[in-house]
Design a protein around this motif. Structure first.
Motif, PDB file in Angstrom:
ATOM      1  N   SER A 180       0.829  -1.206   0.000  1.00 25.87           N
ATOM      2  CA  SER A 180       0.000   0.000   0.000  1.00 25.87           C
ATOM      3  C   SER A 180       0.870   1.265   0.000  1.00 25.87           C
ATOM      4  O   SER A 180       0.722   2.138  -0.854  1.00 25.87           O
ATOM      5  CB  SER A 180      -0.918  -0.053   1.228  1.00 25.87           C
ATOM      6  N   LYS A 224       6.688  -4.150   6.848  1.00 26.79           N
ATOM      7  CA  LYS A 224       6.096  -4.084   8.189  1.00 26.79           C
ATOM      8  C   LYS A 224       7.132  -4.475   9.251  1.00 26.79           C
ATOM      9  O   LYS A 224       8.150  -5.110   8.931  1.00 26.79           O
ATOM     10  CB  LYS A 224       4.855  -4.968   8.227  1.00 26.79           C
ATOM     11  N   GLU A 275       9.006  -7.748   9.402  1.00 26.95           N
ATOM     12  CA  GLU A 275       9.711  -8.134   8.176  1.00 26.95           C
ATOM     13  C   GLU A 275      11.133  -7.553   8.135  1.00 26.95           C
ATOM     14  O   GLU A 275      11.907  -7.854   7.214  1.00 26.95           O
ATOM     15  CB  GLU A 275       8.885  -7.690   6.964  1.00 26.95           C
ATOM     16  N   PRO A 314       5.158   8.381   6.385  1.00 29.25           N
ATOM     17  CA  PRO A 314       4.270   9.070   5.433  1.00 29.25           C
ATOM     18  C   PRO A 314       2.812   8.970   5.872  1.00 29.25           C
ATOM     19  O   PRO A 314       2.502   8.422   6.937  1.00 29.25           O
ATOM     20  CB  PRO A 314       4.510   8.317   4.135  1.00 29.25           C
TER      21      PRO A 314
HETATM   22  N1  LIG Z   1      -0.577   2.283   5.087  1.00 26.55           N
HETATM   23  C1  LIG Z   1      -0.335   3.467   5.640  1.00 26.55           C
HETATM   24  O1  LIG Z   1      -1.148   4.415   5.586  1.00 26.55           O
HETATM   25  C2  LIG Z   1       0.972   3.701   6.346  1.00 26.55           C
HETATM   26  C3  LIG Z   1       1.854   2.670   6.591  1.00 26.55           C
HETATM   27  N2  LIG Z   1       3.027   2.913   7.254  1.00 26.55           N
HETATM   28  C4  LIG Z   1       3.939   1.813   7.551  1.00 26.55           C
HETATM   29  O2  LIG Z   1       4.436   1.288   6.339  1.00 26.55           O
HETATM   30  C5  LIG Z   1       4.728  -0.096   6.516  1.00 26.55           C
HETATM   31  C6  LIG Z   1       4.159  -0.850   5.338  1.00 26.55           C
HETATM   32  O3  LIG Z   1       2.769  -0.658   5.349  1.00 26.55           O
HETATM   33  P1  LIG Z   1       1.859  -1.001   4.089  1.00 26.55           P
HETATM   34  O4  LIG Z   1       2.528  -0.580   2.830  1.00 26.55           O
HETATM   35  O5  LIG Z   1       0.517  -0.449   4.415  1.00 26.55           O
HETATM   36  O6  LIG Z   1       1.868  -2.624   4.191  1.00 26.55           O
HETATM   37  P2  LIG Z   1       1.596  -3.686   3.042  1.00 26.55           P
HETATM   38  O7  LIG Z   1       1.333  -4.980   3.720  1.00 26.55           O
HETATM   39  O8  LIG Z   1       0.587  -3.166   2.068  1.00 26.55           O
HETATM   40  O9  LIG Z   1       2.988  -3.784   2.256  1.00 26.55           O
HETATM   41  C7  LIG Z   1       4.097  -4.480   2.742  1.00 26.55           C
HETATM   42  C8  LIG Z   1       4.890  -4.911   1.532  1.00 26.55           C
HETATM   43  O10 LIG Z   1       6.127  -5.472   1.963  1.00 26.55           O
HETATM   44  C9  LIG Z   1       6.397  -6.597   1.127  1.00 26.55           C
HETATM   45  N3  LIG Z   1       7.330  -7.489   1.819  1.00 26.55           N
HETATM   46  C10 LIG Z   1       7.141  -8.222   2.929  1.00 26.55           C
HETATM   47  N4  LIG Z   1       8.248  -8.911   3.270  1.00 26.55           N
HETATM   48  C11 LIG Z   1       9.165  -8.600   2.322  1.00 26.55           C
HETATM   49  C12 LIG Z   1      10.500  -8.998   2.093  1.00 26.55           C
HETATM   50  N5  LIG Z   1      11.143  -9.860   2.909  1.00 26.55           N
HETATM   51  N6  LIG Z   1      11.145  -8.484   1.025  1.00 26.55           N
HETATM   52  C13 LIG Z   1      10.525  -7.613   0.190  1.00 26.55           C
HETATM   53  N7  LIG Z   1       9.262  -7.204   0.342  1.00 26.55           N
HETATM   54  C14 LIG Z   1       8.590  -7.686   1.398  1.00 26.55           C
HETATM   55  C15 LIG Z   1       5.054  -7.238   0.923  1.00 26.55           C
HETATM   56  O11 LIG Z   1       5.107  -8.086  -0.206  1.00 26.55           O
HETATM   57  P3  LIG Z   1       3.906  -9.083  -0.631  1.00 26.55           P
HETATM   58  O12 LIG Z   1       3.365  -8.503  -1.883  1.00 26.55           O
HETATM   59  O13 LIG Z   1       4.543 -10.413  -0.837  1.00 26.55           O
HETATM   60  O14 LIG Z   1       2.900  -9.103   0.496  1.00 26.55           O
HETATM   61  C16 LIG Z   1       4.174  -6.001   0.698  1.00 26.55           C
HETATM   62  O15 LIG Z   1       4.148  -5.591  -0.640  1.00 26.55           O
HETATM   63  C17 LIG Z   1       4.117  -0.522   7.854  1.00 26.55           C
HETATM   64  O16 LIG Z   1       5.128  -0.696   8.804  1.00 26.55           O
HETATM   65  C18 LIG Z   1       3.233   0.638   8.231  1.00 26.55           C
HETATM   66  O17 LIG Z   1       3.197   0.863   9.610  1.00 26.55           O
HETATM   67  C19 LIG Z   1       3.390   4.160   7.652  1.00 26.55           C
HETATM   68  C20 LIG Z   1       2.563   5.221   7.415  1.00 26.55           C
HETATM   69  C21 LIG Z   1       1.279   5.069   6.767  1.00 26.55           C
END
Ligand SMILES: NC(=O)C1=CN([C@@H]2O[C@H](COP(=O)(O)OP(=O)(O)OC[C@H]3O[C@@H](n4cnc5c(N)ncnc54)[C@H](OP(=O)(O)O)[C@@H]3O)[C@@H](O)[C@H]2O)C=CC1
Ligand SMILES: O=C(O)[C@@H]1CCC=N1
Length: 279
Positions: free
Chosen positions: A10, A71, A74, A117
């Protein structure tokens, strides 16, 4: 500037879309990896010139800046994978609050920052909460803020306050959207107003309210007093909310902080095998 992204869920994909859409970066400046590689390929198809790579190490090599958009639980695996390809001049940025600057500096021999963000950045609006590690120079900070300025108001914060400011800035849009949804549901249920119409009216209202509270220079208190005509209708609604909400936002902040403490502990155990103190 070449920028790597590890994780394009996301928030990772939102940042990439918005950096490109705002003109901050060209697709050719971006390299992205993701656990599910097919999603990185799909992103590259959407942004011709962007390079999808199958390993996280490839998203680090030759980049100036690397965003970790994964996350909390991870981090251990990703830090272990990239540790020996990261170079001291590179800047690694985490967007995750429960992984501490100190822990990242411990794990990686490079410059470190945390930037939290908000989904509002997708509209080139809202703040990005910035925490700079000890190895960053003034020039690094200026360069990072320059990049973030395309999509947000970069706001330096103390890591000690990162949870509560993230609640306001990053969780806030979901909280406000929830309240708006309940307001819309009630309008539809109580009066039969068409839902689409209610949604447009309520969303435009929220946009205008945000503008009054920012560009318009009003405080929330001033705004309420301008709308609440003495002896009028809104005052009745505000009195009801004042009674019914009681300490709900205090409780909300306690709940997010409890979850944050739990995440801090789990991250610490995953990195070191034991809990260490928070910021
Ligand atoms: N959503 C929001 O509004 C906000 C989020 N955040 C922070 O951002 C972080 C991510 O959130 P968000 O984007 O929503 O989470 P998502 O679950 O949407 O995205 C996490 C991504 O990480 C990938 N991933 C997981 N493990 C690995 C790895 N070992 N190597 C490479 N890629 C990997 C996943 O891949 P796969 O496609 O396989 O699942 C997925 O695409 C969180 O810690 C959250 O707290 C901070 C501010 C705002
Ligand atoms: O819900 C979450 O965990 C993240 C943190 C900030 C916004 N979303």
């Amino acid at each position: 500037m070449n920028v790597g992204f590890i994780g394009i869920g996301s928030m990772g994909s939102l940042l990439i879309d918005t950096f490109i859409g705002s003109g901050a970066l060209k697709p050719s400046q971006i390299t992205a990896s993701n656990r599910t590689y097919s999603k990185a390929i799909a992103l590259a198809d959407r942004h011709p010139g962007l390079q999808a790579v199958p390993s996280n190490r490839d998203a680090v090599i030759d980049q100036d800046v690397i965003f970790l958009c994964i996350k909390p639980m991870e981090f251990k695996a990703v830090l272990d994978q990239i540790r020996d390809v990261v170079l001291p001049h590179q800047l690694v940025i985490s967007i995750t609050s429960p992984v501490l600057l100190e822990q990242l500096e411990d794990a990686l021999n490079c410059k470190i920052a945390k930037v939290i963000p908000s989904i509002t950045n997708n509209m080139c609006s809202g703040v990005t909460l910035c925490m700079y590690g000890n190895r960053m120079t003034d020039a690094d900070i200026i360069r990072l803020n320059g990049l973030l300025s395309y999509i947000s108001e970069p706001l330096p914060i103390d890591e000690q306050h990162q949870r509560v400011v993230s609640d306001l800035s990053s969780c806030g849009p979901a909280i406000m959207a929830f309240l708006l949804q309940r307001f819309i549901d009630a309008a539809v249920e109580e009066t039969g107003l068409p839902r689409d119409q209610a949604r447009v009216i309520a969303s435009e209202m929220l946009l205008g309210t945000g503008q009054l509270l920012t560009a318009g220079g009003m405080t929330p208190e001033e705004l309420q007093s301008r709308v609440c005509v003495p002896g009028g209708i809104t005052a009745q609604a505000i009195a009801l909310l004042n009674n019914e909400l009681d300490c709900v936002f205090n409780r909300l902040i306690r709940v997010t902080h409890a979850k944050y403490e739990e995440d801090l502990e789990r991250v610490s155990v995953s990195l070191y095998g034991k809990e260490v103190n928070g910021p």
